[in-house]
Design a protein around this motif. Structure first.
Motif, PDB file in Angstrom:
ATOM      1  N   ALA A 118       0.815  -1.222   0.000  1.00  0.00           N
ATOM      2  CA  ALA A 118       0.000   0.000   0.000  1.00  0.00           C
ATOM      3  C   ALA A 118       0.847   1.270   0.000  1.00  0.00           C
ATOM      4  O   ALA A 118       0.435   2.308  -0.526  1.00  0.00           O
ATOM      5  CB  ALA A 118      -0.944  -0.006   1.204  1.00  0.00           C
ATOM      6  N   ASP A 119       2.032   1.214   0.611  1.00  0.00           N
ATOM      7  CA  ASP A 119       2.857   2.432   0.706  1.00  0.00           C
ATOM      8  C   ASP A 119       3.751   2.654  -0.512  1.00  0.00           C
ATOM      9  O   ASP A 119       4.553   3.580  -0.556  1.00  0.00           O
ATOM     10  CB  ASP A 119       3.711   2.392   1.967  1.00  0.00           C
ATOM     11  N   ILE A 120       3.611   1.744  -1.504  1.00  0.00           N
ATOM     12  CA  ILE A 120       4.395   1.921  -2.735  1.00  0.00           C
ATOM     13  C   ILE A 120       3.740   3.006  -3.589  1.00  0.00           C
ATOM     14  O   ILE A 120       2.526   2.982  -3.819  1.00  0.00           O
ATOM     15  CB  ILE A 120       4.487   0.600  -3.521  1.00  0.00           C
ATOM     16  N   SER A 121       4.563   3.966  -4.065  1.00  0.00           N
ATOM     17  CA  SER A 121       4.022   5.063  -4.886  1.00  0.00           C
ATOM     18  C   SER A 121       5.033   5.405  -5.978  1.00  0.00           C
ATOM     19  O   SER A 121       6.236   5.473  -5.737  1.00  0.00           O
ATOM     20  CB  SER A 121       3.738   6.304  -4.026  1.00  0.00           C
ATOM     21  N   GLU A 122       4.501   5.604  -7.194  1.00  0.00           N
ATOM     22  CA  GLU A 122       5.362   5.971  -8.336  1.00  0.00           C
ATOM     23  C   GLU A 122       4.558   6.885  -9.253  1.00  0.00           C
ATOM     24  O   GLU A 122       3.585   6.466  -9.884  1.00  0.00           O
ATOM     25  CB  GLU A 122       5.810   4.710  -9.091  1.00  0.00           C
ATOM     26  N   GLU A 123       4.944   8.151  -9.288  1.00  0.00           N
ATOM     27  CA  GLU A 123       4.290   9.148 -10.131  1.00  0.00           C
ATOM     28  C   GLU A 123       2.781   9.183  -9.913  1.00  0.00           C
ATOM     29  O   GLU A 123       1.999   9.183 -10.863  1.00  0.00           O
ATOM     30  CB  GLU A 123       4.588   8.889 -11.610  1.00  0.00           C
ATOM     31  N   GLY A 124       2.401   9.232  -8.660  1.00  0.00           N
ATOM     32  CA  GLY A 124       0.982   9.366  -8.344  1.00  0.00           C
ATOM     33  C   GLY A 124       0.215   8.071  -8.290  1.00  0.00           C
ATOM     34  O   GLY A 124      -0.929   8.052  -7.827  1.00  0.00           O
ATOM     35  N   LEU A 125       0.814   7.013  -8.798  1.00  0.00           N
ATOM     36  CA  LEU A 125       0.141   5.712  -8.740  1.00  0.00           C
ATOM     37  C   LEU A 125       0.599   4.990  -7.481  1.00  0.00           C
ATOM     38  O   LEU A 125       1.748   5.110  -7.065  1.00  0.00           O
ATOM     39  CB  LEU A 125       0.489   4.886  -9.978  1.00  0.00           C
ATOM     40  N   SER A 126      -0.302   4.197  -6.916  1.00  0.00           N
ATOM     41  CA  SER A 126       0.040   3.509  -5.675  1.00  0.00           C
ATOM     42  C   SER A 126      -0.307   2.024  -5.774  1.00  0.00           C
ATOM     43  O   SER A 126      -0.946   1.587  -6.717  1.00  0.00           O
ATOM     44  CB  SER A 126      -0.729   4.138  -4.493  1.00  0.00           C
ATOM     45  N   ALA A 127       0.170   1.312  -4.737  1.00  0.00           N
ATOM     46  CA  ALA A 127      -0.092  -0.130  -4.623  1.00  0.00           C
ATOM     47  C   ALA A 127       0.310  -0.871  -5.884  1.00  0.00           C
ATOM     48  O   ALA A 127       1.426  -0.702  -6.366  1.00  0.00           O
ATOM     49  CB  ALA A 127      -1.557  -0.376  -4.276  1.00  0.00           C
ATOM     50  N   LYS A 128      -0.597  -1.679  -6.437  1.00  0.00           N
ATOM     51  CA  LYS A 128      -0.261  -2.547  -7.555  1.00  0.00           C
ATOM     52  C   LYS A 128       0.194  -1.727  -8.771  1.00  0.00           C
ATOM     53  O   LYS A 128       1.209  -2.034  -9.395  1.00  0.00           O
ATOM     54  CB  LYS A 128      -1.469  -3.404  -7.917  1.00  0.00           C
ATOM     55  N   GLU A 129      -0.577  -0.701  -9.130  1.00  0.00           N
ATOM     56  CA  GLU A 129      -0.232   0.114 -10.308  1.00  0.00           C
ATOM     57  C   GLU A 129       1.113   0.818 -10.114  1.00  0.00           C
ATOM     58  O   GLU A 129       1.932   0.906 -11.044  1.00  0.00           O
ATOM     59  CB  GLU A 129      -1.324   1.150 -10.573  1.00  0.00           C
ATOM     60  N   GLY A 130       1.376   1.328  -8.919  1.00  0.00           N
ATOM     61  CA  GLY A 130       2.645   1.995  -8.648  1.00  0.00           C
ATOM     62  C   GLY A 130       3.812   1.040  -8.737  1.00  0.00           C
ATOM     63  O   GLY A 130       4.877   1.370  -9.281  1.00  0.00           O
ATOM     64  N   LEU A 131       3.613  -0.206  -8.167  1.00  0.00           N
ATOM     65  CA  LEU A 131       4.681  -1.195  -8.204  1.00  0.00           C
ATOM     66  C   LEU A 131       4.958  -1.627  -9.643  1.00  0.00           C
ATOM     67  O   LEU A 131       6.120  -1.795 -10.040  1.00  0.00           O
ATOM     68  CB  LEU A 131       4.281  -2.407  -7.354  1.00  0.00           C
ATOM     69  N   LEU A 132       3.886  -1.789 -10.453  1.00  0.00           N
ATOM     70  CA  LEU A 132       4.073  -2.187 -11.854  1.00  0.00           C
ATOM     71  C   LEU A 132       4.819  -1.096 -12.634  1.00  0.00           C
ATOM     72  O   LEU A 132       5.738  -1.391 -13.405  1.00  0.00           O
ATOM     73  CB  LEU A 132       2.705  -2.466 -12.501  1.00  0.00           C
ATOM     74  N   LEU A 133       4.455   0.175 -12.410  1.00  0.00           N
ATOM     75  CA  LEU A 133       5.130   1.276 -13.122  1.00  0.00           C
ATOM     76  C   LEU A 133       6.603   1.347 -12.714  1.00  0.00           C
ATOM     77  O   LEU A 133       7.475   1.590 -13.553  1.00  0.00           O
ATOM     78  CB  LEU A 133       4.423   2.601 -12.806  1.00  0.00           C
TER      79      LEU A 133
END
Length: 621
Positions: A118-133
């Motif tokens: 849940a605390d994963i974040s990448e360019e505004g995306l979080s969780a699964k989408e953030g981890l995938l990006l």
């Protein structure tokens, strides 16, 4: 379908159990071997919640035997999970106590999502989408890797190797991997991650390589471990870079400040030194000294001053750059040491400009004074010299009386000429000084050195002529055996052929003079006569010339002889022509003299015929 779902449950159970064991073991608790068995009494569940929540859940039954005790433990753990905002659906204490694996796996996945993903974040995306990006960005440079999900994209081990190589290229030589060895690449990634990155191996090689579709939740759980491991590394690097960047900034500012202070100090010192040098300079009063000062000042403005102008601008810019850097990072502004501020530079610069103006005025005033003094000096010398010339000219013109007395007075004038020549040298020297100082005009005199030199030469010539004239008159006076007409003729002949007015004749001049009088000798005889006169008189002076003519006229020549000589040349005509004189081979100078002396008469063709009879009558009368 059942076999695929069952296999996914087996993979999840093994993966989730390993994930939970990493939490337990890192806090000194023994690992679990079965989710169904080990979680059923609630003790391990409470331990896990205390670890994940970093808090104590209070008293609980550490060795429950009765179902009610187990239910109390499980219920305490579930209440804690709910209190942390984690929503649990369709699961109660009895499901965990009775070992409902499907619901247990769902609960654990929810915990993984809450505490790991849940605390994963990448360019505004979080969780699964953030981890995938994040995975896609890290593996983008690797052409064999295309991460589109958390299942098949990881089945050949290359995506795992790319993640490791991206962050730690020293651990895997990606270019040397056999891109077709799916099992070998996956095994290598597991080993490197476990041995060098502290990432526990939650999956087996077969879980990725030997299944039609790797379990998404298990893969996400494992990949999340990479994200956190590398994020910690990135954070450490970020912190290091931040400190390094700040240190570089401060060092840069420190160097710039030191450079600014050094250059300002040097500039101010140089400005002070040049003004001290100017103040110490004393003019010597000569134009050369004043001009040297002017040249030095011009050279200073064209070289040193321009370098200082550039340096002043540079240190001003440098100071501004330092302040801009400090303001950009919110740091305290730079205050230069006392005496090195830009205002101090401006003050010193204003003082320098004032000193320059004073220096320029002093040089110009000195040059004007020197030029004026040179004008007056030259005028005084020139005017005095001209007055002395005028006085001597009047004295020369006023000489009269007996010839010997005149001779003495002229000689006394001549003895004064060296002093006058020295005085002229002083005038010439003064004019040279004026020329060197570019003094063109002079309102204090109308005379130039050239004017005075011309007048001096005239006076010298006049004195020489006067002396020669008096000497000649004395000689003439003593020649009692010659008639006045003869003396006049001989004297005028001597003066005519004395071209350089030296009161002497050289051999060619003497030969021409004698020939004009009708006296012609061979070259050999002329050499003998000339050498004898030089031996007797030192030169063929007027006295020597007259004495020679006396001897000639007494021994050889009479008026009648001269008439016969001219008749011979004229072939018994009563006149002689220029052609007759040339045929008689008289020297050119003698012919020219006779043409001017004898009265001419124009014949019918307009050519002159010279009456030698009338001329001789006039000469000998």
């Amino acid at each position: 379908m059942e076999s695929l779902e069952a296999r996914s449950r087996d993979v999840q159970e093994r993966t989730f159990c390993k994930w939970l064991n990493t939490k337990l073991e890192s806090n000194g608790h023994p690992p679990m071997t079965s989710l169904v068995k080990d979680l059923s009494d609630g003790v391990r569940l409470i331990q896990l919640m205390e670890i994940m929540g970093d808090t104590s859940l209070g008293r609980y039954n550490k060795a429950p035997r009765m179902r009610i005790q187990k239910a109390e433990n499980v219920n305490k753990a579930l209440e804690f999970i709910t209190s942390r905002g984690v929503k649990l659906t369709n699961i109660g204490p009895e499901d965990i106590i009775d070992g409902n694996l499907k619901l247990i796996l769902g609960m654990i996945w929810t915990l993984i999502l809450r505490f790991t993903i849940a605390d994963i974040s990448e360019e505004g995306l979080s969780a699964k989408e953030g981890l995938l990006l994040w995975c896609q960005r890290k593996t983008a440079p690797y052409k064999e890797v295309d991460v589109q999900d958390f299942s098949l994209s990881w089945s050949d081990g290359l995506a795992l190797c790319a993640l490791i190589h991206c962050h730690r290229p020293d651990l895997i030589d990606y270019d040397k991997l056999d891109k077709t060895d799916r099992h070998g690449n996956t095994r290598l990634a597991f080993q490197v991650a476990a041995n060098h990155l502290g990432i526990p191996q939650l999956l087996e090689v077969a879980d990725l390589c030997d299944t039609a579709r790797p379990d998404e939740r298990s893969v996400m759980t494992y990949i999340a471990s990479f994200f956190h491991a590398f994020s910690s590394m990135d954070q450490a690097e970020t912190v290091s870079r931040r400190v390094e960047k700040f240190a570089e900034l401060m060092q840069s500012v420190w160097l710039s400040k030191n450079d600014y202070e050094r250059r300002v100090r040097a500039l101010l010192t140089a400005i002070a030194e040049i003004q001290a040098q100017w103040a110490a300079i004393k003019f010597t009063g000569t134009y050369a000294d004043a001009k040297a000062n002017s040249s030095d000042f011009i050279a200073y403005k064209q070289s040193t001053k321009r370098a200082w102008v550039t340096e002043k601008q540079d240190v001003t810019t440098l100071f501004g750059n330092v302040q801009t850097k400090l303001r950009t990072y919110g740091l305290r502004e730079y205050v230069p040491p006392l005496g090195l501020a830009l205002t101090d530079v401006d003050t010193a610069w204003s003082t320098l400009l004032a000193s320059e103006a004073k220096k320029s005025r002093a040089i110009n005033a000195q040059i004007r004074q020197i030029k004026e003094a040179l004008r007056k000096k030259f005028a005084a010398l020139a005017n005095d010299f001209e007055q002395r010339l005028h006085t001597m000219s009047l004295e020369l013109a006023g000489i009269e009386g007996e010839l010997e007395e005149q001779q003495q007075r002229v000689q006394r004038l001549q003895t004064r000429m060296p002093v006058l020549t020295d005085a002229f040298a002083a005038v010439a020297s003064a004019e040279a000084e004026c020329n060197a100082a570019n003094v063109d005009e002079n309102d204090y005199t109308v005379f130039t050195c050239q004017d005075l030199e011309f007048e001096l030469e005239l006076l010298v010539q006049s004195i020489s002529k006067k002396i020669a004239f008096i000497d000649n008159q004395i000689v003439s006076r003593n020649m009692t055996n010659l008639t006045p007409a003869q003396l006049e003729q001989f004297e005028s002949t001597f003066r005519y052929f004395d071209r350089d007015e030296s009161n002497t004749l050289n051999e060619s001049e003497m030969a021409a003079a004698l020939a004009s009088l009708g006296i012609v000798y061979s070259d050999e005889d002329m050499d003998i006569i000339y050498d004898q006169l030089v031996q007797d008189y030192g030169a063929v002076t007027f006295e020597a010339f007259i004495n020679l003519l006396v001897e000639i006229t007494e021994d050889q020549t009479s008026p009648q002889q001269l008439r016969e000589a001219f008749r011979g040349i004229a072939a018994d005509k009563p006149f002689v022509t220029e052609l007759d004189l040339r045929i008689a081979q008289l020297p050119v100078a003698a012919i020219e003299y006779l043409r001017q002396a004898m009265p001419p008469v124009q014949n019918s063709t307009g050519d002159p015929e010279y009456d030698y009879e009338a001329w001789l009558d006039d000469v000998f009368t």
